[in-house]
Design a protein around this motif. Structure first.
Motif, PDB file in Angstrom:
ATOM      1  N   GLY A  11      22.315  -2.721 -25.493  1.00 13.33           N
ATOM      2  CA  GLY A  11      21.890  -3.758 -24.915  1.00 13.33           C
ATOM      3  C   GLY A  11      22.361  -5.065 -25.141  1.00 13.33           C
ATOM      4  O   GLY A  11      23.296  -5.391 -26.113  1.00 13.33           O
ATOM      5  N   PRO A  12      21.700  -6.179 -24.587  1.00 14.65           N
ATOM      6  CA  PRO A  12      22.327  -7.511 -24.612  1.00 14.65           C
ATOM      7  C   PRO A  12      22.105  -7.837 -26.004  1.00 14.65           C
ATOM      8  O   PRO A  12      22.874  -8.817 -26.635  1.00 14.65           O
ATOM      9  CB  PRO A  12      21.287  -8.234 -23.735  1.00 14.65           C
ATOM     10  N   GLU A  13      20.999  -7.726 -26.690  1.00 15.94           N
ATOM     11  CA  GLU A  13      20.997  -8.239 -28.195  1.00 15.94           C
ATOM     12  C   GLU A  13      21.922  -7.644 -29.194  1.00 15.94           C
ATOM     13  O   GLU A  13      22.520  -8.629 -30.010  1.00 15.94           O
ATOM     14  CB  GLU A  13      19.537  -7.736 -28.831  1.00 15.94           C
ATOM     15  N   ILE A  82      32.881   0.655 -26.844  1.00 20.63           N
ATOM     16  CA  ILE A  82      31.276   0.653 -26.187  1.00 20.63           C
ATOM     17  C   ILE A  82      30.471   0.271 -27.285  1.00 20.63           C
ATOM     18  O   ILE A  82      30.248   1.013 -28.333  1.00 20.63           O
ATOM     19  CB  ILE A  82      31.109   2.217 -25.740  1.00 20.63           C
ATOM     20  N   SER A  83      29.752  -0.759 -26.970  1.00 17.90           N
ATOM     21  CA  SER A  83      29.026  -1.305 -28.145  1.00 17.90           C
ATOM     22  C   SER A  83      27.486  -0.774 -28.269  1.00 17.90           C
ATOM     23  O   SER A  83      26.564  -1.580 -28.116  1.00 17.90           O
ATOM     24  CB  SER A  83      28.921  -2.817 -28.016  1.00 17.90           C
ATOM     25  N   ALA A  84      27.573   0.399 -28.360  1.00 18.76           N
ATOM     26  CA  ALA A  84      26.153   1.126 -28.445  1.00 18.76           C
ATOM     27  C   ALA A  84      26.470   2.613 -28.738  1.00 18.76           C
ATOM     28  O   ALA A  84      27.672   3.242 -28.616  1.00 18.76           O
ATOM     29  CB  ALA A  84      25.334   1.267 -27.224  1.00 18.76           C
ATOM     30  N   ASN A  85      25.439   3.354 -29.347  1.00 19.57           N
ATOM     31  CA  ASN A  85      25.617   4.727 -29.775  1.00 19.57           C
ATOM     32  C   ASN A  85      25.334   5.637 -28.805  1.00 19.57           C
ATOM     33  O   ASN A  85      26.206   6.558 -28.307  1.00 19.57           O
ATOM     34  CB  ASN A  85      24.573   5.063 -31.032  1.00 19.57           C
ATOM     35  N   THR A  86      24.380   5.448 -27.862  1.00 14.56           N
ATOM     36  CA  THR A  86      23.741   6.304 -26.970  1.00 14.56           C
ATOM     37  C   THR A  86      25.074   6.671 -25.820  1.00 14.56           C
ATOM     38  O   THR A  86      25.325   7.864 -25.575  1.00 14.56           O
ATOM     39  CB  THR A  86      22.579   5.978 -26.197  1.00 14.56           C
ATOM     40  N   PRO A  87      25.642   5.767 -25.346  1.00 16.82           N
ATOM     41  CA  PRO A  87      26.752   6.185 -24.260  1.00 16.82           C
ATOM     42  C   PRO A  87      27.793   7.061 -24.873  1.00 16.82           C
ATOM     43  O   PRO A  87      28.638   7.640 -23.960  1.00 16.82           O
ATOM     44  CB  PRO A  87      27.259   4.670 -23.749  1.00 16.82           C
ATOM     45  N   HIS A  88      27.892   7.009 -25.996  1.00 17.38           N
ATOM     46  CA  HIS A  88      28.992   7.919 -26.646  1.00 17.38           C
ATOM     47  C   HIS A  88      28.846   9.165 -26.439  1.00 17.38           C
ATOM     48  O   HIS A  88      29.559  10.362 -26.716  1.00 17.38           O
ATOM     49  CB  HIS A  88      29.062   7.638 -28.318  1.00 17.38           C
ATOM     50  N   GLY A 163      11.089  -0.683 -25.163  1.00 13.39           N
ATOM     51  CA  GLY A 163      10.300  -1.808 -24.923  1.00 13.39           C
ATOM     52  C   GLY A 163      10.206  -2.687 -25.459  1.00 13.39           C
ATOM     53  O   GLY A 163       9.821  -3.993 -25.218  1.00 13.39           O
ATOM     54  N   GLU A 164      10.787  -2.861 -26.876  1.00 13.40           N
ATOM     55  CA  GLU A 164      10.861  -4.148 -27.746  1.00 13.40           C
ATOM     56  C   GLU A 164      12.182  -4.602 -27.977  1.00 13.40           C
ATOM     57  O   GLU A 164      12.543  -5.612 -27.713  1.00 13.40           O
ATOM     58  CB  GLU A 164      10.026  -3.682 -28.960  1.00 13.40           C
ATOM     59  N   LEU A 165      12.930  -3.533 -28.881  1.00 15.06           N
ATOM     60  CA  LEU A 165      14.193  -4.211 -29.336  1.00 15.06           C
ATOM     61  C   LEU A 165      15.285  -4.544 -28.506  1.00 15.06           C
ATOM     62  O   LEU A 165      15.861  -5.355 -28.601  1.00 15.06           O
ATOM     63  CB  LEU A 165      14.690  -2.977 -30.428  1.00 15.06           C
ATOM     64  N   GLU A 166      15.384  -3.594 -27.307  1.00 16.72           N
ATOM     65  CA  GLU A 166      16.386  -3.966 -26.228  1.00 16.72           C
ATOM     66  C   GLU A 166      15.917  -5.355 -25.550  1.00 16.72           C
ATOM     67  O   GLU A 166      16.834  -5.876 -25.008  1.00 16.72           O
ATOM     68  CB  GLU A 166      16.092  -2.916 -25.148  1.00 16.72           C
ATOM     69  N   LYS A 167      14.741  -5.821 -25.632  1.00 12.70           N
ATOM     70  CA  LYS A 167      14.439  -7.080 -25.037  1.00 12.70           C
ATOM     71  C   LYS A 167      14.256  -8.216 -26.242  1.00 12.70           C
ATOM     72  O   LYS A 167      13.806  -9.391 -25.884  1.00 12.70           O
ATOM     73  CB  LYS A 167      12.982  -6.970 -24.687  1.00 12.70           C
ATOM     74  N   CYS A 198      21.237   3.122 -33.668  1.00 14.45           N
ATOM     75  CA  CYS A 198      20.863   2.171 -32.611  1.00 14.45           C
ATOM     76  C   CYS A 198      21.507   0.996 -32.823  1.00 14.45           C
ATOM     77  O   CYS A 198      20.966   0.419 -34.105  1.00 14.45           O
ATOM     78  CB  CYS A 198      19.374   2.295 -32.094  1.00 14.45           C
ATOM     79  N   THR A 199      22.206   0.297 -32.056  1.00 15.54           N
ATOM     80  CA  THR A 199      22.904  -0.917 -32.438  1.00 15.54           C
ATOM     81  C   THR A 199      21.548  -2.177 -32.431  1.00 15.54           C
ATOM     82  O   THR A 199      22.224  -3.352 -33.058  1.00 15.54           O
ATOM     83  CB  THR A 199      24.252  -1.304 -31.525  1.00 15.54           C
ATOM     84  N   GLU A 200      20.568  -1.913 -32.068  1.00 17.18           N
ATOM     85  CA  GLU A 200      19.599  -2.959 -32.230  1.00 17.18           C
ATOM     86  C   GLU A 200      18.840  -2.839 -33.695  1.00 17.18           C
ATOM     87  O   GLU A 200      18.069  -3.724 -34.000  1.00 17.18           O
ATOM     88  CB  GLU A 200      18.384  -2.898 -30.960  1.00 17.18           C
ATOM     89  N   PHE A 201      18.899  -1.567 -34.490  1.00 15.51           N
ATOM     90  CA  PHE A 201      18.098  -1.459 -35.684  1.00 15.51           C
ATOM     91  C   PHE A 201      18.675  -2.680 -36.508  1.00 15.51           C
ATOM     92  O   PHE A 201      17.411  -2.915 -37.393  1.00 15.51           O
ATOM     93  CB  PHE A 201      18.649  -0.185 -36.234  1.00 15.51           C
ATOM     94  N   PRO A 202      19.575  -3.140 -36.683  1.00 12.24           N
ATOM     95  CA  PRO A 202      19.729  -4.256 -37.664  1.00 12.24           C
ATOM     96  C   PRO A 202      18.639  -5.293 -37.515  1.00 12.24           C
ATOM     97  O   PRO A 202      18.682  -6.163 -38.475  1.00 12.24           O
ATOM     98  CB  PRO A 202      21.341  -4.841 -37.318  1.00 12.24           C
TER      99      PRO A 202
END
Length: 232
Positions: A11-13, A82-88, A163-167, A198-202
């Protein structure tokens, strides 16, 4: 130097984190605060990715991502990520539909774990990442064990990501819950490292939070990106 084309918004973050980390690491490698890489960002809709995966439309997802990479290719990118894990989940299929090389976050993470000589590894991510084998595959194929949380914990983690990190929302109680799940995995499975898949985890996990190595997939991916940018 090579020009990067990055699929962002997933996501954007984490897209912001990627951009800042690329700049920081590039300047460290070149030794100049006045040195900047050239890059292109194509921001797509992460919620469309989740919807396509939820409904099992992997071919549609492949086409969606490939179209974005082809746009970057036409704009002059020499390679793409691709700057995310899931789309891989569909990375290999996307690579087959485009002409420029792509750097896989999965392969980069596997190489990092191999360098650290990790044999038992924990994996946290979206439910799609934890349920499917696309990220686990390189590890299990080479005799390493990958452990994920139980099903209820997977649903909890996925819900907090969406619900949280992606936002951009970071809650202390969510961090405590994630660390508790990680602690249980360390105790139950004796994991030697944890993939932050998940690239939001940091936003939540910090290096000092656990006594085992954390495989920050953003930093690992960016390290490979910088090598490619600087390649002659």
């Amino acid at each position: 130097m090579k020009k990067l084309g990055m699929i962002g918004g997933t996501g954007p973050e984490s897209t912001v984190d990627y951009y800042q980390t690329i700049i920081k690491m590039f300047q460290e490698r070149t030794g100049s605060q006045e040195s900047l890489p050239e890059l292109l960002i194509y921001s797509i809709n992460m919620y469309k990715i989740f919807d396509l995966l939820q409904s099992g439309q992997e071919e549609e997802l492949t086409e969606y991502l490939a179209a974005a990479v082809l746009s970057l290719e036409r704009a002059g990118a020499d390679f793409a990520v691709i700057s995310a894990n899931t789309p891989h989940i569909v990375f290999d299929r996307v690579q087959q539909k485009v002409n420029i090389p792509m750097i896989s976050i999965v392969e980069a993470t596997y190489r990092k774990a191999k360098n650290l000589r990790l044999q038992k590894i924990g994996l946290l991510g979206t439910q799609f990442t934890m349920e499917n084998d696309f990220l686990k595959g390189p590890f299990t194929a080479n005799g390493q064990e990958v452990f994920v949380p139980d099903e209820d914990e997977q649903q909890f983690i996925h819900g907090k990501i969406v619900g949280e990190l992606e936002k951009g929302i970071v809650k202390e109680e969510t961090k405590k819950a994630f660390l508790a799940i990680s602690g249980r995995m360390i105790e139950q499975h004796q994991i030697e490292g944890l993939i932050l898949g998940c690239t939001e985890f940091p936003m939540i996990f910090k290096p000092e939070d656990l006594d085992i190595p954390q495989l920050n997939t953003v930093e690992i991916h960016v390290d490979e990106i910088i090598k490619m940018i600087l390649e002659d």
